[in-house]
Design a protein around this motif. Structure first.
Motif, PDB file in Angstrom:
ATOM      1  N   GLN A 183       0.832  -1.207   0.000  1.00 32.61           N
ATOM      2  CA  GLN A 183       0.000   0.000   0.000  1.00 32.61           C
ATOM      3  C   GLN A 183       0.869   1.261   0.000  1.00 32.61           C
ATOM      4  OE1 GLN A 183      -3.124   0.189   2.949  1.00 32.61           O
ATOM      5  NE2 GLN A 183      -3.228  -2.048   3.031  1.00 32.61           N
ATOM      6  N   PRO A 184       0.368   2.335  -0.608  1.00 29.94           N
ATOM      7  CA  PRO A 184       1.139   3.584  -0.622  1.00 29.94           C
ATOM      8  C   PRO A 184       1.414   4.100   0.790  1.00 29.94           C
ATOM      9  CG  PRO A 184      -0.667   3.684  -2.191  1.00 29.94           C
ATOM     10  CD  PRO A 184      -0.871   2.438  -1.375  1.00 29.94           C
ATOM     11  N   LEU A 185       2.650   4.535   0.997  1.00 25.30           N
ATOM     12  CA  LEU A 185       3.054   5.172   2.242  1.00 25.30           C
ATOM     13  C   LEU A 185       3.620   6.552   1.925  1.00 25.30           C
ATOM     14  CD1 LEU A 185       5.090   2.356   4.074  1.00 25.30           C
ATOM     15  CD2 LEU A 185       2.791   3.160   4.637  1.00 25.30           C
ATOM     16  N   VAL A 186       3.315   7.519   2.773  1.00 27.94           N
ATOM     17  CA  VAL A 186       4.002   8.805   2.699  1.00 27.94           C
ATOM     18  C   VAL A 186       5.287   8.628   3.495  1.00 27.94           C
ATOM     19  CG1 VAL A 186       3.926  11.249   3.300  1.00 27.94           C
ATOM     20  CG2 VAL A 186       1.853  10.087   2.492  1.00 27.94           C
ATOM     21  N   PHE A 215      11.095  18.450  -1.776  1.00 29.18           N
ATOM     22  CA  PHE A 215      10.339  17.939  -2.917  1.00 29.18           C
ATOM     23  C   PHE A 215       9.203  17.049  -2.424  1.00 29.18           C
ATOM     24  CE2 PHE A 215      14.530  18.844  -4.545  1.00 29.18           C
ATOM     25  CZ  PHE A 215      14.270  19.467  -5.749  1.00 29.18           C
ATOM     26  N   SER A 216       8.001  17.266  -2.988  1.00 31.19           N
ATOM     27  CA  SER A 216       6.843  16.440  -2.656  1.00 31.19           C
ATOM     28  C   SER A 216       5.835  16.584  -3.785  1.00 31.19           C
ATOM     29  CB  SER A 216       6.230  16.879  -1.322  1.00 31.19           C
ATOM     30  OG  SER A 216       5.762  18.209  -1.409  1.00 31.19           O
ATOM     31  N   GLY A 217       4.750  15.836  -3.689  1.00 30.15           N
ATOM     32  CA  GLY A 217       3.691  15.952  -4.682  1.00 30.15           C
ATOM     33  C   GLY A 217       3.699  14.817  -5.691  1.00 30.15           C
ATOM     34  N   PRO A 218       2.865  14.920  -6.717  1.00 28.74           N
ATOM     35  CA  PRO A 218       2.685  13.830  -7.676  1.00 28.74           C
ATOM     36  C   PRO A 218       3.976  13.349  -8.342  1.00 28.74           C
ATOM     37  CG  PRO A 218       0.978  15.476  -7.970  1.00 28.74           C
ATOM     38  CD  PRO A 218       1.952  16.047  -6.975  1.00 28.74           C
ATOM     39  N   ALA A 219       4.914  14.243  -8.595  1.00 32.95           N
ATOM     40  CA  ALA A 219       6.167  13.836  -9.250  1.00 32.95           C
ATOM     41  C   ALA A 219       7.043  12.984  -8.339  1.00 32.95           C
ATOM     42  CB  ALA A 219       6.947  15.063  -9.714  1.00 32.95           C
ATOM     43  N   MET A 220       6.729  12.959  -7.047  1.00 31.26           N
ATOM     44  CA  MET A 220       7.516  12.179  -6.095  1.00 31.26           C
ATOM     45  C   MET A 220       6.809  10.867  -5.718  1.00 31.26           C
ATOM     46  SD  MET A 220      10.319  13.860  -5.812  1.00 31.26           S
ATOM     47  CE  MET A 220      11.115  13.241  -4.329  1.00 31.26           C
ATOM     48  N   HIS A 221       5.816  10.485  -6.510  1.00 31.50           N
ATOM     49  CA  HIS A 221       5.136   9.184  -6.356  1.00 31.50           C
ATOM     50  C   HIS A 221       6.002   8.154  -7.072  1.00 31.50           C
ATOM     51  CE1 HIS A 221       1.675   6.460  -6.032  1.00 31.50           C
ATOM     52  NE2 HIS A 221       2.052   6.032  -7.218  1.00 31.50           N
ATOM     53  N   ASN A 234       9.652  -4.114  -6.482  1.00 33.21           N
ATOM     54  CA  ASN A 234       8.991  -5.168  -5.699  1.00 33.21           C
ATOM     55  C   ASN A 234       7.515  -4.884  -5.452  1.00 33.21           C
ATOM     56  OD1 ASN A 234       8.919  -3.197  -3.718  1.00 33.21           O
ATOM     57  ND2 ASN A 234      10.072  -4.368  -2.200  1.00 33.21           N
ATOM     58  N   GLY A 235       6.998  -3.740  -5.967  1.00 32.00           N
ATOM     59  CA  GLY A 235       5.594  -3.402  -5.814  1.00 32.00           C
ATOM     60  C   GLY A 235       5.286  -2.400  -4.721  1.00 32.00           C
ATOM     61  N   ASP A 236       6.242  -2.113  -3.825  1.00 31.98           N
ATOM     62  CA  ASP A 236       6.028  -1.110  -2.778  1.00 31.98           C
ATOM     63  C   ASP A 236       5.811   0.256  -3.419  1.00 31.98           C
ATOM     64  OD1 ASP A 236       6.484  -3.093  -0.913  1.00 31.98           O
ATOM     65  OD2 ASP A 236       8.453  -2.338  -0.295  1.00 31.98           O
ATOM     66  N   VAL A 237       4.835   1.006  -2.887  1.00 28.14           N
ATOM     67  CA  VAL A 237       4.501   2.321  -3.433  1.00 28.14           C
ATOM     68  C   VAL A 237       4.733   3.379  -2.358  1.00 28.14           C
ATOM     69  CG1 VAL A 237       2.662   3.746  -4.417  1.00 28.14           C
ATOM     70  CG2 VAL A 237       2.784   1.312  -4.978  1.00 28.14           C
ATOM     71  N   ILE A 238       5.365   4.487  -2.765  1.00 31.54           N
ATOM     72  CA  ILE A 238       5.573   5.604  -1.845  1.00 31.54           C
ATOM     73  C   ILE A 238       5.172   6.923  -2.491  1.00 31.54           C
ATOM     74  CG2 ILE A 238       7.455   4.519  -0.551  1.00 31.54           C
ATOM     75  CD1 ILE A 238       9.377   6.472  -2.087  1.00 31.54           C
ATOM     76  N   ASP A 239       4.790   7.846  -1.643  1.00 32.65           N
ATOM     77  CA  ASP A 239       4.717   9.263  -1.976  1.00 32.65           C
ATOM     78  C   ASP A 239       5.800   9.881  -1.115  1.00 32.65           C
ATOM     79  OD1 ASP A 239       2.560   9.892  -3.907  1.00 32.65           O
ATOM     80  OD2 ASP A 239       1.362   8.789  -2.444  1.00 32.65           O
ATOM     81  N   SER A 240       6.906  10.235  -1.757  1.00 32.32           N
ATOM     82  CA  SER A 240       8.080  10.678  -1.034  1.00 32.32           C
ATOM     83  C   SER A 240       8.056  12.178  -0.768  1.00 32.32           C
ATOM     84  CB  SER A 240       9.340  10.340  -1.839  1.00 32.32           C
ATOM     85  OG  SER A 240      10.494  10.774  -1.162  1.00 32.32           O
ATOM     86  N   TYR A 280      13.876  13.932 -11.501  1.00 33.45           N
ATOM     87  CA  TYR A 280      12.964  15.051 -11.237  1.00 33.45           C
ATOM     88  C   TYR A 280      13.644  16.114 -10.386  1.00 33.45           C
ATOM     89  CZ  TYR A 280       9.125  17.793  -9.428  1.00 33.45           C
ATOM     90  OH  TYR A 280       8.306  18.843  -9.070  1.00 33.45           O
ATOM     91  N   MET A 281      14.274  15.707  -9.296  1.00 27.17           N
ATOM     92  CA  MET A 281      14.891  16.700  -8.417  1.00 27.17           C
ATOM     93  C   MET A 281      15.981  17.490  -9.145  1.00 27.17           C
ATOM     94  SD  MET A 281      14.982  14.929  -4.615  1.00 27.17           S
ATOM     95  CE  MET A 281      15.706  13.362  -5.117  1.00 27.17           C
ATOM     96  N   LEU A 282      16.831  16.804  -9.887  1.00 23.52           N
ATOM     97  CA  LEU A 282      17.896  17.515 -10.606  1.00 23.52           C
ATOM     98  C   LEU A 282      17.336  18.426 -11.687  1.00 23.52           C
ATOM     99  CD1 LEU A 282      20.636  14.741 -10.868  1.00 23.52           C
ATOM    100  CD2 LEU A 282      20.519  16.669  -9.258  1.00 23.52           C
ATOM    101  N   SER A 283      16.251  18.018 -12.347  1.00 22.25           N
ATOM    102  CA  SER A 283      15.652  18.862 -13.378  1.00 22.25           C
ATOM    103  C   SER A 283      15.074  20.133 -12.773  1.00 22.25           C
ATOM    104  CB  SER A 283      14.581  18.115 -14.161  1.00 22.25           C
ATOM    105  OG  SER A 283      13.394  17.959 -13.389  1.00 22.25           O
ATOM    106  N   ARG A 284      14.522  20.047 -11.575  1.00 20.59           N
ATOM    107  CA  ARG A 284      13.953  21.209 -10.907  1.00 20.59           C
ATOM    108  C   ARG A 284      15.049  22.180 -10.452  1.00 20.59           C
ATOM    109  NH1 ARG A 284       9.894  22.523 -12.670  1.00 20.59           N
ATOM    110  NH2 ARG A 284       9.416  23.774 -10.845  1.00 20.59           N
ATOM    111  N   LEU A 285      16.237  21.671 -10.175  1.00 22.82           N
ATOM    112  CA  LEU A 285      17.338  22.532  -9.774  1.00 22.82           C
ATOM    113  C   LEU A 285      17.881  23.323 -10.956  1.00 22.82           C
ATOM    114  CD1 LEU A 285      19.372  20.233  -7.378  1.00 22.82           C
ATOM    115  CD2 LEU A 285      17.703  22.011  -6.803  1.00 22.82           C
TER     116      LEU A 285
END
Length: 147
Positions: free
Chosen positions: A14-17, A81-87, A92-98, A140-145
């Motif tokens: 299941q997704p975890l923050v 960094f947070s939000g949809p781009a950090m999903h 192994n199937g584990d899902v995170i919103d980082s 994503y993080m490097l592109s935003r920088l």
């Protein structure tokens, strides 16, 4: 076993923050340290999840040391960094919103270790000569920088 791995035993995929930290660890010529992950075979910033009671600065320093053998003594906040781009879904199937706090620091010690239980490589790269593929979160993080 770390905090997130213990949670995974309870919630499965299941997704975890997840709150964590990454570090732009630079050498004397301004190159950044990247690691090649075993799980997805991509290059990424040294990073990981924060353990209970740990500061995110300490997380960044710990993950750098564990994944590269290098140390930084003074880290400076770059961006959060947070939000949809950090999903992200791991292989192994584990899902995170980082929620990742990115720091920058100059390497002050240690010896570069190229393989660990999580990594198949580690090296320094110029920002205009990054290896491919990059992990989606690192890309994503490097592109935003650079934006």
């Amino acid at each position: 076993m770390g905090y997130v791995l213990k949670l995974r035993q309870q919630v499965g995929h299941q997704p975890l923050v997840v709150v964590g930290a990454a570090v732009l660890a630079t050498n004397a010529v301004g190159e950044i340290a990247l690691v090649k992950r075993i799980d997805n075979h991509c290059w990424g910033l040294p990073a990981g999840s924060t353990e209970p009671g740990e500061t995110t600065e300490a997380t960044a320093q710990r993950e750098l040391r564990e994944e590269t053998g290098l140390t930084v003594t003074d880290v400076q906040l770059v961006q959060v960094f947070s939000g949809p781009a950090m999903h992200y879904q791991y292989p192994n199937g584990d899902v995170i919103d980082s929620v990742t706090i990115l720091y920058r620091g100059m390497v002050t010690g240690g010896t570069l270790v190229t393989t660990t239980d999580e990594t198949a490589g580690a090296a320094f790269f110029a920002l205009d000569q990054l290896p491919q593929p990059l992990t989606p979160l690192t890309a994503y993080m490097l592109s935003r920088l650079q934006a």
